[in-house]
Design an enzyme around this catalytic site. Structure first.
Site, PDB file in Angstrom:
ATOM      1  N   CYS A  29       0.840  -1.196   0.000  1.00 44.62           N
ATOM      2  CA  CYS A  29       0.000   0.000   0.000  1.00 44.62           C
ATOM      3  C   CYS A  29       0.877   1.249   0.000  1.00 44.62           C
ATOM      4  O   CYS A  29       1.650   1.470   0.940  1.00 44.62           O
ATOM      5  CB  CYS A  29      -0.911  -0.010   1.230  1.00 44.62           C
ATOM      6  SG  CYS A  29      -1.989   1.424   1.297  1.00 44.62           S
ATOM      7  N   PRO A  30       0.759   2.093  -1.009  1.00 43.92           N
ATOM      8  CA  PRO A  30       1.586   3.299  -1.038  1.00 43.92           C
ATOM      9  C   PRO A  30       1.144   4.354  -0.024  1.00 43.92           C
ATOM     10  O   PRO A  30       1.933   5.199   0.365  1.00 43.92           O
ATOM     11  CB  PRO A  30       1.425   3.804  -2.475  1.00 43.92           C
ATOM     12  CG  PRO A  30       0.130   3.231  -2.939  1.00 43.92           C
ATOM     13  CD  PRO A  30      -0.052   1.936  -2.216  1.00 43.92           C
TER      14      PRO A  30
END
Length: 79
Positions: A29-30
């Site tokens: 997940c950025p």
């Protein structure tokens, strides 16, 4: 794992961004800058629920403000 040469569970995968093996790897997940896996899946879902709730609250507030403004304008134009 063939990349980090460690003994890991069968459902583990290696994340190329974090350069580590993650048990029951879902995705990287950025937004939280970490991998979502078995150890933090509950917290990730909690973050998604909080973001969704805040978006609903923001939308409801915007609709209420728009309705309030339009009814106030109509009342002022009738005078």
């Amino acid at each position: 794992c063939y990349l980090c040469e460690a003994n890991v569970a069968k459902r583990s995968k290696h994340c190329r961004r974090c350069n580590k093996c993650v048990a029951v790897f879902d995705h990287h997940c950025p937004w939280v800058n970490t991998c979502v896996g078995v150890s933090n899946y509950r917290y990730f879902l909690g973050m998604l629920a909080a973001v969704f709730s805040l978006n609903v609250l923001q939308t409801a507030t915007a609709v209420q403000g728009a309705v309030s403004t339009s009814t106030n304008d109509d009342a002022a134009s009738r005078l």
